[in-house]
Design an enzyme around this catalytic site. Structure first.
Site, PDB file in Angstrom:
ATOM      1  N   ASP A 100      42.721   4.715  41.412  1.00 59.10           N
ATOM      2  CA  ASP A 100      43.276   4.342  42.848  1.00 59.10           C
ATOM      3  C   ASP A 100      44.604   4.059  43.031  1.00 59.10           C
ATOM      4  O   ASP A 100      45.341   3.695  41.918  1.00 59.10           O
ATOM      5  CB  ASP A 100      42.384   2.938  43.073  1.00 59.10           C
ATOM      6  CG  ASP A 100      42.392   2.554  44.494  1.00 59.10           C
ATOM      7  OD1 ASP A 100      42.622   3.496  45.481  1.00 59.10           O
ATOM      8  OD2 ASP A 100      42.014   1.558  44.990  1.00 59.10           O
ATOM      9  N   HIS A 106      48.036  12.500  45.156  1.00 62.48           N
ATOM     10  CA  HIS A 106      47.022  13.202  44.590  1.00 62.48           C
ATOM     11  C   HIS A 106      47.347  14.014  43.275  1.00 62.48           C
ATOM     12  O   HIS A 106      46.941  14.129  42.310  1.00 62.48           O
ATOM     13  CB  HIS A 106      46.213  13.766  45.575  1.00 62.48           C
ATOM     14  CG  HIS A 106      45.399  12.893  46.334  1.00 62.48           C
ATOM     15  ND1 HIS A 106      44.752  11.626  46.141  1.00 62.48           N
ATOM     16  CD2 HIS A 106      45.112  12.872  47.790  1.00 62.48           C
ATOM     17  CE1 HIS A 106      44.303  11.232  47.009  1.00 62.48           C
ATOM     18  NE2 HIS A 106      44.539  11.987  48.164  1.00 62.48           N
ATOM     19  N   LEU A 127      35.794  14.884  22.801  1.00 57.14           N
ATOM     20  CA  LEU A 127      35.692  13.904  23.897  1.00 57.14           C
ATOM     21  C   LEU A 127      34.925  14.609  25.033  1.00 57.14           C
ATOM     22  O   LEU A 127      34.993  15.813  25.473  1.00 57.14           O
ATOM     23  CB  LEU A 127      36.923  13.667  24.496  1.00 57.14           C
ATOM     24  CG  LEU A 127      37.097  12.799  25.909  1.00 57.14           C
ATOM     25  CD1 LEU A 127      36.769  11.497  25.714  1.00 57.14           C
ATOM     26  CD2 LEU A 127      38.480  13.054  26.632  1.00 57.14           C
TER      27      LEU A 127
HETATM   28  C1  FPP Z   1      42.392   7.058  45.234  1.00 57.38           C
HETATM   29  O1  FPP Z   1      43.731   7.172  45.741  1.00 57.38           O
HETATM   30  C2  FPP Z   1      42.213   8.447  44.483  1.00 57.38           C
HETATM   31  C3  FPP Z   1      41.030   9.315  45.032  1.00 57.38           C
HETATM   32  C4  FPP Z   1      40.703   9.519  46.455  1.00 57.38           C
HETATM   33  C5  FPP Z   1      40.725  10.607  44.250  1.00 57.38           C
HETATM   34  C6  FPP Z   1      41.451  10.715  42.813  1.00 57.38           C
HETATM   35  C7  FPP Z   1      42.076  11.914  42.685  1.00 57.38           C
HETATM   36  C8  FPP Z   1      42.898  12.350  41.705  1.00 57.38           C
HETATM   37  C9  FPP Z   1      43.505  11.609  40.828  1.00 57.38           C
HETATM   38  C10 FPP Z   1      43.316  13.650  42.090  1.00 57.38           C
HETATM   39  C11 FPP Z   1      42.341  14.901  41.968  1.00 57.38           C
HETATM   40  C12 FPP Z   1      41.920  14.742  40.949  1.00 57.38           C
HETATM   41  C13 FPP Z   1      41.465  15.910  40.233  1.00 57.38           C
HETATM   42  C14 FPP Z   1      40.907  15.804  38.660  1.00 57.38           C
HETATM   43  C15 FPP Z   1      41.812  17.212  40.537  1.00 57.38           C
HETATM   44  P1  FPP Z   1      43.649   6.650  47.280  1.00 57.38           P
HETATM   45  O2  FPP Z   1      43.802   7.961  48.062  1.00 57.38           O
HETATM   46  O3  FPP Z   1      42.488   5.910  47.851  1.00 57.38           O
HETATM   47  O4  FPP Z   1      44.993   5.731  47.298  1.00 57.38           O
HETATM   48  P2  FPP Z   1      45.255   4.445  48.190  1.00 57.38           P
HETATM   49  O5  FPP Z   1      44.346   3.590  48.002  1.00 57.38           O
HETATM   50  O6  FPP Z   1      46.466   4.020  47.781  1.00 57.38           O
HETATM   51  O7  FPP Z   1      45.447   5.067  49.667  1.00 57.38           O
END
Ligand code: FPP
Length: 257
Positions: free
Chosen positions: A36, A54, A148
């Site tokens: 997150d 991202h 893994l």
């Molecule tokens: C939360 O950050 C994260 C996500 C919604 C998705 C996680 C995605 C990645 C780590 C990148 C994609 C992964 C791969 C493997 C391709 P948020 O957008 O909710 O952040 P915020 O809470 O600060 O708004």
């Protein structure tokens, strides 16, 4: 917020010093992570578009997969896209799916080299066909790897997983493959998406939020939870080791005294 992450870090132990503090014999077998803070990271770094967060998040994924392999963690479950994430803007969803395809295609040689077996959990039929194809390909091509296990939660919702399990049980009940007496918590768990992976020993959530967000509700009944303020794109091996050190200081009682 991790504003301090923009400043050079002071007084933080080195990776080697941190690594010395972990007992390799008591590592968690299965680590799960709620990644997150990508959006906040993008904002903090002056980007208007969340996708920059991202993108930086994918880099953190690569670091953590490598670190888990090096440390000898058996299973890593990453919450990459929740069922609720379909409610984000079309633009962000499209960008995330493209990023996922790019990651899966680009990482295949690396995952093969590191002997990583890739699996996915979630409502995979929700994924756009192009993404699903790349996903099925990486799952098939890494199926025989013995290192893994990287379990990526995609279009994942824990309540849906539990409902899906219940539907499978109802079908087995109708076909006389299971009786009411047979249904124990252990037997129920065999109907979840990837029962063979076992329950996480440690759940990490980044960016300081104290929520479970519909993640592995069944599986985390006795999981140790660790929350760090670090935003996901900044998460590296040292952050993982700090979580492992905290985990090893806990006394796991599984309801006993
Ligand atoms: C939360 O950050 C994260 C996500 C919604 C998705 C996680 C995605 C990645 C780590 C990148 C994609 C992964 C791969 C493997 C391709 P948020 O957008 O909710 O952040 P915020 O809470 O600060 O708004």
């Amino acid at each position: 917020m991790s504003k301090q992450k923009l400043q050079p870090e002071q007084n933080r132990p080195t990776l080697a010093q941190l690594q010395e503090q972990i007992d390799p014999a008591r590592l968690p077998r299965h680590v799960a992570i709620i990644m997150d803070g990508n959006g906040r990271w993008a904002k903090l770094h002056g980007f208007k578009d969340r996708i920059h967060g991202h993108r930086a998040g994918v880099k953190a994924v690569r670091h953590v997969v490598t670190a888990c392999g090096e440390l000898g963690i058996r299973v890593l479950t990453l919450y990459a896209f929740s069922k609720e994430n379909w409610n984000r803007s079309k633009r962000e969803i499209t960008a995330l799916m493209a990023l996922l395809r790019h990651y899966l295609r680009g990482q295949l040689p690396e995952l093969q080299k590191k002997n990583v077996r890739f699996v996915a959990s979630g409502s995979l039929d929700d994924l756009p066909p192009a993404t699903r194809r790349v996903l099925d390909d990486i799952i098939a091509k890494t199926a025989k790897n013995t290192g893994l296990v990287l379990n990526m939660a995609l279009s994942y919702g824990s309540r849906t997983e539990i409902v899906d399990a219940t539907k499978k049980i109802l079908r087995d009940f109708q076909a006389a493959r299971i009786t009411e007496q047979d249904l124990t918590p252990e037997r129920f768990a065999t109907y979840l998406y990837h029962p063979e992976l076992g329950n996480p020993d440690l759940l990490i959530r980044t960016s300081g939020e104290m929520r479970i967000s519909n993640f592995l509700l069944w599986q985390i009944a006795y999981t140790e939870i660790y929350v760090t303020k670090t935003l996901w794109p900044d998460f590296r091996k040292a952050d993982l080791i700090e979580a492992l050190i905290a985990y090893q200081k806990r006394e796991r009682r599984f309801g006993k005294v």
